[in-house]
Design a protein around this motif. Sequence first.
Motif, PDB file in Angstrom:
ATOM      1  N   HIS A  76       0.824  -1.214   0.000  1.00  0.00           N
ATOM      2  CA  HIS A  76       0.000   0.000   0.000  1.00  0.00           C
ATOM      3  C   HIS A  76       0.861   1.268   0.000  1.00  0.00           C
ATOM      4  CE1 HIS A  76      -3.833  -1.943   0.105  1.00  0.00           C
ATOM      5  NE2 HIS A  76      -3.494  -2.663   1.157  1.00  0.00           N
ATOM      6  N   LEU A  77       1.942   1.272   0.760  1.00  0.00           N
ATOM      7  CA  LEU A  77       2.833   2.424   0.785  1.00  0.00           C
ATOM      8  C   LEU A  77       3.486   2.625  -0.581  1.00  0.00           C
ATOM      9  CD1 LEU A  77       4.157   4.682   2.408  1.00  0.00           C
ATOM     10  CD2 LEU A  77       5.925   3.058   3.082  1.00  0.00           C
ATOM     11  N   SER A  78       3.926   1.533  -1.201  1.00  0.00           N
ATOM     12  CA  SER A  78       4.533   1.622  -2.531  1.00  0.00           C
ATOM     13  C   SER A  78       3.536   2.149  -3.551  1.00  0.00           C
ATOM     14  CB  SER A  78       5.038   0.247  -2.982  1.00  0.00           C
ATOM     15  OG  SER A  78       6.032  -0.219  -2.123  1.00  0.00           O
ATOM     16  N   LYS A  79       2.306   1.666  -3.478  1.00  0.00           N
ATOM     17  CA  LYS A  79       1.268   2.113  -4.406  1.00  0.00           C
ATOM     18  C   LYS A  79       0.989   3.606  -4.233  1.00  0.00           C
ATOM     19  CE  LYS A  79      -3.508   1.296  -5.785  1.00  0.00           C
ATOM     20  NZ  LYS A  79      -4.742   0.530  -5.535  1.00  0.00           N
TER      21      LYS A  79
ATOM     22  N   LEU B 293       3.856   5.538  -5.796  1.00  0.00           N
ATOM     23  CA  LEU B 293       3.813   5.442  -7.249  1.00  0.00           C
ATOM     24  C   LEU B 293       2.751   6.385  -7.812  1.00  0.00           C
ATOM     25  CD1 LEU B 293       4.592   4.037  -9.953  1.00  0.00           C
ATOM     26  CD2 LEU B 293       2.719   2.450  -9.485  1.00  0.00           C
ATOM     27  N   LEU B 294       1.551   6.330  -7.237  1.00  0.00           N
ATOM     28  CA  LEU B 294       0.463   7.170  -7.735  1.00  0.00           C
ATOM     29  C   LEU B 294       0.736   8.650  -7.490  1.00  0.00           C
ATOM     30  CD1 LEU B 294      -2.618   4.983  -6.775  1.00  0.00           C
ATOM     31  CD2 LEU B 294      -1.563   5.255  -9.022  1.00  0.00           C
ATOM     32  N   ALA B 295       1.427   8.988  -6.405  1.00  0.00           N
ATOM     33  CA  ALA B 295       1.742  10.387  -6.125  1.00  0.00           C
ATOM     34  C   ALA B 295       2.736  10.949  -7.137  1.00  0.00           C
ATOM     35  CB  ALA B 295       2.305  10.526  -4.708  1.00  0.00           C
ATOM     36  N   ALA B 296       3.495  10.074  -7.782  1.00  0.00           N
ATOM     37  CA  ALA B 296       4.508  10.522  -8.741  1.00  0.00           C
ATOM     38  C   ALA B 296       3.903  10.889 -10.095  1.00  0.00           C
ATOM     39  CB  ALA B 296       5.562   9.435  -8.929  1.00  0.00           C
ATOM     40  N   TYR B 297       2.653  10.537 -10.329  1.00  0.00           N
ATOM     41  CA  TYR B 297       2.019  10.790 -11.619  1.00  0.00           C
ATOM     42  C   TYR B 297       0.962  11.876 -11.512  1.00  0.00           C
ATOM     43  CZ  TYR B 297       4.467   6.773 -13.360  1.00  0.00           C
ATOM     44  OH  TYR B 297       5.453   5.909 -13.723  1.00  0.00           O
TER      45      TYR B 297
ATOM     46  N   ASP C 187      -2.652  13.833 -12.593  1.00  0.00           N
ATOM     47  CA  ASP C 187      -4.030  13.370 -12.760  1.00  0.00           C
ATOM     48  C   ASP C 187      -4.303  12.906 -14.186  1.00  0.00           C
ATOM     49  OD1 ASP C 187      -4.723  13.717 -10.143  1.00  0.00           O
ATOM     50  OD2 ASP C 187      -5.601  15.716 -10.431  1.00  0.00           O
ATOM     51  N   ALA C 188      -3.558  13.389 -15.137  1.00  0.00           N
ATOM     52  CA  ALA C 188      -3.745  12.984 -16.531  1.00  0.00           C
ATOM     53  C   ALA C 188      -3.278  11.549 -16.768  1.00  0.00           C
ATOM     54  CB  ALA C 188      -2.984  13.924 -17.447  1.00  0.00           C
ATOM     55  N   ASP C 189      -2.558  10.987 -15.832  1.00  0.00           N
ATOM     56  CA  ASP C 189      -2.042   9.628 -15.972  1.00  0.00           C
ATOM     57  C   ASP C 189      -2.944   8.620 -15.258  1.00  0.00           C
ATOM     58  OD1 ASP C 189       0.257  10.481 -17.369  1.00  0.00           O
ATOM     59  OD2 ASP C 189       1.225  10.997 -15.484  1.00  0.00           O
ATOM     60  N   LYS C 190      -4.221   8.684 -15.479  1.00  0.00           N
ATOM     61  CA  LYS C 190      -5.196   7.839 -14.772  1.00  0.00           C
ATOM     62  C   LYS C 190      -5.021   6.347 -15.036  1.00  0.00           C
ATOM     63  CE  LYS C 190      -7.661  10.969 -12.716  1.00  0.00           C
ATOM     64  NZ  LYS C 190      -7.790  11.054 -11.297  1.00  0.00           N
ATOM     65  N   ILE C 191      -4.265   5.983 -16.053  1.00  0.00           N
ATOM     66  CA  ILE C 191      -4.059   4.566 -16.370  1.00  0.00           C
ATOM     67  C   ILE C 191      -3.465   3.817 -15.182  1.00  0.00           C
ATOM     68  CG2 ILE C 191      -1.756   4.960 -17.343  1.00  0.00           C
ATOM     69  CD1 ILE C 191      -2.392   2.780 -19.394  1.00  0.00           C
ATOM     70  N   TYR C 192      -2.742   4.508 -14.304  1.00  0.00           N
ATOM     71  CA  TYR C 192      -2.068   3.854 -13.172  1.00  0.00           C
ATOM     72  C   TYR C 192      -2.962   3.748 -11.928  1.00  0.00           C
ATOM     73  CZ  TYR C 192       2.037   4.610 -16.037  1.00  0.00           C
ATOM     74  OH  TYR C 192       2.921   4.595 -17.043  1.00  0.00           O
ATOM     75  N   ASP C 193      -4.145   4.317 -11.947  1.00  0.00           N
ATOM     76  CA  ASP C 193      -5.007   4.300 -10.760  1.00  0.00           C
ATOM     77  C   ASP C 193      -5.588   2.916 -10.460  1.00  0.00           C
ATOM     78  OD1 ASP C 193      -4.503   6.924 -10.439  1.00  0.00           O
ATOM     79  OD2 ASP C 193      -6.484   7.640 -10.991  1.00  0.00           O
ATOM     80  N   ASP C 194      -5.664   2.038 -11.426  1.00  0.00           N
ATOM     81  CA  ASP C 194      -6.317   0.730 -11.214  1.00  0.00           C
ATOM     82  C   ASP C 194      -5.321  -0.390 -10.990  1.00  0.00           C
ATOM     83  OD1 ASP C 194      -8.880   1.825 -11.499  1.00  0.00           O
ATOM     84  OD2 ASP C 194      -8.731   1.725 -13.678  1.00  0.00           O
ATOM     85  N   LEU C 195      -4.206  -0.110 -10.350  1.00  0.00           N
ATOM     86  CA  LEU C 195      -3.204  -1.150 -10.075  1.00  0.00           C
ATOM     87  C   LEU C 195      -3.712  -2.121  -9.045  1.00  0.00           C
ATOM     88  CD1 LEU C 195       0.057   0.945  -9.988  1.00  0.00           C
ATOM     89  CD2 LEU C 195      -0.769  -0.481 -11.823  1.00  0.00           C
TER      90      LEU C 195
END
Length: 64
Positions: free
Chosen positions: A44-47, A50-54, A56-64
């Motif tokens: 969860h911390l890694s996720k 990771l998501l904080a590094a992208y 909002d336009a990079d929504k492809i990574y939200d469904d990991l």
Amino acid sequence: MKIIKAKILDATHLELSQPVLDNPGGDIMIAVPDKDEEERDWYHLSKERLLAAYDDADKIYDDL
């Protein structure tokens, strides 16, 4: 509360990295996290990182 690192010698013995300044014969509490719980926390911390590094336009990574 004080956190002290300890090496596991066997199933019932620990080697402390520093002495515990308490009365001999006294009791202490030791918390040992479950491996599954610890792995879940790291996931969860890694996720989150990771998501904080992208953007909002990079929504492809939200469904990991």
